[in-house]
Design an enzyme around this catalytic site. Structure first.
Site, PDB file in Angstrom:
ATOM      1  N   ASP A  28      -0.292   4.464   1.000  1.00  0.00           N
ATOM      2  CA  ASP A  28      -0.662   5.480   1.984  1.00  0.00           C
ATOM      3  C   ASP A  28       0.054   5.215   3.308  1.00  0.00           C
ATOM      4  O   ASP A  28       0.548   4.111   3.543  1.00  0.00           O
ATOM      5  CB  ASP A  28      -2.170   5.520   2.191  1.00  0.00           C
ATOM      6  CG  ASP A  28      -2.712   4.217   2.786  1.00  0.00           C
ATOM      7  OD1 ASP A  28      -2.333   3.144   2.277  1.00  0.00           O
ATOM      8  OD2 ASP A  28      -3.494   4.268   3.762  1.00  0.00           O
ATOM      9  N   GLU A  57     -10.089   4.110   6.142  1.00  0.00           N
ATOM     10  CA  GLU A  57     -11.257   3.310   5.762  1.00  0.00           C
ATOM     11  C   GLU A  57     -11.028   2.724   4.369  1.00  0.00           C
ATOM     12  O   GLU A  57     -11.312   3.358   3.362  1.00  0.00           O
ATOM     13  CB  GLU A  57     -12.520   4.168   5.800  1.00  0.00           C
ATOM     14  CG  GLU A  57     -12.870   4.692   7.176  1.00  0.00           C
ATOM     15  CD  GLU A  57     -13.150   3.568   8.168  1.00  0.00           C
ATOM     16  OE1 GLU A  57     -13.720   2.544   7.757  1.00  0.00           O
ATOM     17  OE2 GLU A  57     -12.783   3.728   9.339  1.00  0.00           O
ATOM     18  N   HIS A  60       3.785   3.255  12.725  1.00  0.00           N
ATOM     19  CA  HIS A  60       2.693   4.067  13.286  1.00  0.00           C
ATOM     20  C   HIS A  60       3.178   5.000  14.395  1.00  0.00           C
ATOM     21  O   HIS A  60       2.371   5.768  14.928  1.00  0.00           O
ATOM     22  CB  HIS A  60       1.545   3.205  13.834  1.00  0.00           C
ATOM     23  CG  HIS A  60       0.789   2.465  12.780  1.00  0.00           C
ATOM     24  ND1 HIS A  60      -0.524   2.087  12.936  1.00  0.00           N
ATOM     25  CD2 HIS A  60       1.144   2.000  11.562  1.00  0.00           C
ATOM     26  CE1 HIS A  60      -0.937   1.437  11.858  1.00  0.00           C
ATOM     27  NE2 HIS A  60       0.073   1.364  11.010  1.00  0.00           N
ATOM     28  N   ASP A 113       6.371   1.019   6.796  1.00  0.00           N
ATOM     29  CA  ASP A 113       4.958   0.707   6.572  1.00  0.00           C
ATOM     30  C   ASP A 113       4.327   1.734   5.638  1.00  0.00           C
ATOM     31  O   ASP A 113       3.850   2.769   6.096  1.00  0.00           O
ATOM     32  CB  ASP A 113       4.254   0.692   7.933  1.00  0.00           C
ATOM     33  CG  ASP A 113       2.815   0.268   7.864  1.00  0.00           C
ATOM     34  OD1 ASP A 113       2.421  -0.336   6.851  1.00  0.00           O
ATOM     35  OD2 ASP A 113       2.075   0.535   8.828  1.00  0.00           O
ATOM     36  N   GLU A 161      -5.100   1.830   2.955  1.00  0.00           N
ATOM     37  CA  GLU A 161      -4.983   0.737   3.927  1.00  0.00           C
ATOM     38  C   GLU A 161      -5.017   1.239   5.356  1.00  0.00           C
ATOM     39  O   GLU A 161      -5.546   0.572   6.251  1.00  0.00           O
ATOM     40  CB  GLU A 161      -3.690  -0.039   3.677  1.00  0.00           C
ATOM     41  CG  GLU A 161      -3.602  -1.377   4.382  1.00  0.00           C
ATOM     42  CD  GLU A 161      -3.101  -1.310   5.820  1.00  0.00           C
ATOM     43  OE1 GLU A 161      -3.306  -2.273   6.576  1.00  0.00           O
ATOM     44  OE2 GLU A 161      -2.494  -0.276   6.188  1.00  0.00           O
ATOM     45  N   GLU A 162      -4.445   2.407   5.608  1.00  0.00           N
ATOM     46  CA  GLU A 162      -4.335   2.916   6.977  1.00  0.00           C
ATOM     47  C   GLU A 162      -5.612   3.572   7.485  1.00  0.00           C
ATOM     48  O   GLU A 162      -5.710   3.903   8.664  1.00  0.00           O
ATOM     49  CB  GLU A 162      -3.178   3.925   7.072  1.00  0.00           C
ATOM     50  CG  GLU A 162      -1.808   3.369   6.705  1.00  0.00           C
ATOM     51  CD  GLU A 162      -1.258   2.384   7.722  1.00  0.00           C
ATOM     52  OE1 GLU A 162      -1.984   2.040   8.668  1.00  0.00           O
ATOM     53  OE2 GLU A 162      -0.110   1.957   7.569  1.00  0.00           O
ATOM     54  N   HIS A 166       0.839  -1.215   0.000  1.00  0.00           N
ATOM     55  CA  HIS A 166       0.000   0.000   0.000  1.00  0.00           C
ATOM     56  C   HIS A 166       0.863   1.250   0.000  1.00  0.00           C
ATOM     57  O   HIS A 166       1.968   1.260   0.539  1.00  0.00           O
ATOM     58  CB  HIS A 166      -1.006   0.006   1.153  1.00  0.00           C
ATOM     59  CG  HIS A 166      -0.423   0.029   2.534  1.00  0.00           C
ATOM     60  ND1 HIS A 166      -0.106   1.204   3.189  1.00  0.00           N
ATOM     61  CD2 HIS A 166      -0.117  -0.972   3.397  1.00  0.00           C
ATOM     62  CE1 HIS A 166       0.360   0.917   4.397  1.00  0.00           C
ATOM     63  NE2 HIS A 166       0.369  -0.391   4.548  1.00  0.00           N
TER      64      HIS A 166
END
Length: 447
Positions: free
Chosen positions: A91, A157, A419, A123, A154-155, A89
């Site tokens: 994002d 909705e 994160h 990530d 992905e991170e 992903h």
């Protein structure tokens, strides 16, 4: 190519791979509502062009009703060759200054430990460049049929699950390679075989019609904030295990962590004990966990001598592979509705029921991936779980029921800090993962 040939080829490609990673880190592709849309679309366009140049000449944005577009492409392989779907992903999570970054999250920074720091470094922009490096090692001509799906939300909705359900034919394959995971420690290969699911709800506790003077009424009038605090403490026993009746738990038989390892990874404060019982791996991958991840009440700055009439918390519970998210969420809701003190009124609003996932480990694709990891890292490969949830996996399995899954990547648990502040990746881990993916495709083609 032999393993040594692959390693030499990938080594020569690494300067370009790292240059790509640094370019991508510099793009703040935060797909969360309220953030600028332009950087996300810039990231999507740059990513699309890089994958087209690497061999996915037909790669394109796919139409979706809402949100940022997934990127899809296909390269036909030799007749009779297996089909592999690559996932990553583009994002990333936000990177607020309040997290305590020691360097600018949007400036890729190489530090003394050799790691590259920046939001998305692990990530999952490391996953993107792992796929790019693998494609370049084959000069854009892989020995199998390759399909590519790169997600843009992905991170937040995700809009990809609905896309997969609408276009299942695009995802028919023999093997999914999900490059959005990592080893526990750099250099020690593991296959991720289990993901916990995630159920969540908001609980509101009410005790009064309106605020009351804490001096005049305190001692007899129940405080909603105190009632909420007491309710939340019933979710765990004294050791920190989940104490919700009906919630599933188990034990882990693969790789483990020592308590000292975990303390170092989690940056725990001196003197603070680990929560729960059982091995560390049990607690992380085979038993449920529960957290209050947000609270709404009066802030300290706005506080005065009043008793709170209501207070709310968002509760998140990670659930184990094999459990039913709807049943686990129902058990959590029932517990919250029946354990408030002093007859306080409780309202629970379910928010999320994301399924866990267990990887099938008895297929030829999984065996090939495990062998590829062992060869790439030069040591035997173990198995580990992950507390992170990827609800998409079940949707992909439904779209291609006979397919196998490989979950791996350069995001090591010990130091990557995904994160969080100072997210980073070890370039050597990216290099080894590119080698592993090249070897995997070769093995699949041979079989």
């Amino acid at each position: 190519m032999t393993t040594s040939d692959v390693q030499a080829t990938v080594r020569e490609l690494m300067p370009g791979v790292i240059a790509d990673l640094e370019e991508l880190i510099a793009i703040p592709s935060i797909a969360f509502p309220g953030y600028d849309e332009k950087p996300v679309m810039t990231m999507a366009e740059v990513t699309l062009e890089k994958f087209r140049a690497a061999g996915f000449e037909d790669a394109r944005f796919m139409d979706v009703p809402t949100g940022y577009p997934p990127i899809y492409g296909e390269i036909p392989g030799p007749e009779g060759a297996p089909t592999v779907v690559l996932y990553a992903h583009y994002d990333v999570q936000p990177a607020h200054a309040s997290q305590g970054w020691s360097s600018d999250p949007w400036t890729p920074t190489r530090k003394e430990d050799g790691r590259i720091y920046g939001r998305g470094a692990s990530d999952d922009k490391s996953g993107l460049v792992t796929h790019l490096g693998m494609m370049r090692a084959f000069d854009g001509k892989p020995p199998v049929t390759l399909r590519l799906i790169l997600e843009g939300m992905e991170e937040t909705e995700s809009n990809l699950e609905e896309f997969v359900e609408t276009h299942p034919e695009l995802f028919e394959c023999d093997l999914f390679v999900i490059c959005d995971m990592g080893n526990i420690r750099v250099g020690d290969p593991v296959m991720t075989t289990a993901l916990r699911g995630d159920v969540a709800c908001v609980v509101k506790v009410s005790t009064l019609e309106h605020p009351l003077h804490s001096g005049v009424f305190g001692g007899a009038a129940p405080d909603a904030m105190m009632a909420l605090a007491r309710l939340l403490t019933t979710l765990q026993d004294d050791a920190g295990n989940v104490a919700v009746e009906g919630v599933t738990g188990g034990s882990w038989s693969g790789a483990d962590l020592t308590e000292d390892d975990f303390r170092a990874m989690a940056d725990m404060l001196p003197g603070v004990s680990l929560a729960g019982t059982g091995t560390v791996a049990d607690r992380l991958w085979a038993k449920p966990s529960i957290n209050a991840i947000g609270i709404d009440t009066t802030s300290i700055a706005d506080s005065s001598n009043v008793i709170h009439p209501e207070a709310s918390a968002k509760v998140s519970m990670r659930i184990v592979p094999g459990s039913d998210p709807k049943e686990e969420l129902a058990a959590l809701v029932a517990h919250l509705e029946t354990h408030a003190p002093w007859g306080a009124k409780v309202e629970v609003t379910p928010m999320k029921a994301a399924p866990p996932y267990r990887v099938k480990t008895d297929g030829a694709g999984y065996a090939a991936a495990r062998d590829a990891m062992a060869e790439a890292f030069g040591k035997p490969c173990d198995e580990a779980g992950s507390g992170g949830s990827i609800p998409l996996l079940q949707t992909l399995e439904d779209a291609s029921p006979g397919a196998e899954f490989v979950l791996w990547g350069p995001e090591d648990t010990a130091q990557a800090r995904i994160h969080a502040s100072d997210e980073s990746v070890d370039p050597k881990e990216i290099e080894r993962m590119i080698v592993a993916q090249v070897l995997l495709l070769q093995k699949l083609a041979q079989r």
